[in-house]
Design a protein around this motif. Sequence first.
Motif, short mmCIF file in Angstrom:
data_model
loop_
_atom_site.label_atom_id
_atom_site.label_comp_id
_atom_site.label_asym_id
_atom_site.label_seq_id
_atom_site.Cartn_x
_atom_site.Cartn_y
_atom_site.Cartn_z
N ILE A 193 11.13 4.90 128.18
CA ILE A 193 11.42 4.79 126.93
C ILE A 193 11.02 5.84 125.90
N ILE A 194 9.63 6.20 125.94
CA ILE A 194 9.32 7.34 124.70
C ILE A 194 10.09 8.19 125.21
N VAL A 195 9.91 9.22 126.44
CA VAL A 195 10.43 10.11 126.97
C VAL A 195 11.89 10.46 127.16
N LEU A 196 12.38 9.77 127.08
CA LEU A 196 13.78 9.52 126.79
C LEU A 196 14.40 9.88 125.31
N GLY A 197 13.09 9.19 124.29
CA GLY A 197 13.67 9.24 123.37
C GLY A 197 13.20 10.50 122.45
N ILE A 198 12.14 11.52 122.90
CA ILE A 198 11.99 12.56 122.60
C ILE A 198 12.23 13.46 122.90
N GLY A 199 13.74 13.31 124.47
CA GLY A 199 14.25 13.98 125.03
C GLY A 199 15.47 13.95 124.24
N THR A 200 16.02 13.13 124.10
CA THR A 200 17.37 12.85 123.23
C THR A 200 16.52 13.87 121.24
N TYR A 201 16.12 13.85 120.98
CA TYR A 201 15.77 14.07 119.41
C TYR A 201 15.55 15.64 119.37
N ILE A 202 15.25 15.96 121.37
CA ILE A 202 14.92 18.01 121.38
C ILE A 202 16.63 18.19 121.68
#
Length: 109
Positions: A10-19
């Motif tokens: 969840i955290i990695v996907l959140g960071i990816g979408t933020y980028i």
Amino acid sequence: MTDGYIWIIIIVLGIGTYIIRFSFLGLIGGQDLPEWILRHLRYTAVAVLPGLVAPLVLWPAATQGEVDPARLCAALVTFGVGLVTRNVVAAILCGGMTLFGMIWALGAY
């Protein structure tokens, strides 16, 4: 899967979408885009909406994935009214009335 593994995903996907979003909004948000990019962005909705609507018409969950004549007819009426009138509200209203009319006529209720 453990709880920690799921939270990492969840955290990695959140960071990816933020980028991805920051690359458009943060980096070039205050600048004017070139005309060729603006021209291509005009077609985003036209390209995305059929991809969202087609599965709902061709494989609706309400009929366990079977093609439903009522939904297919409503989609065709909506497309036709939208094409002729260029009015989104009229197309949606006519499509909705067609869907409920066809469901009633076919005895699905």
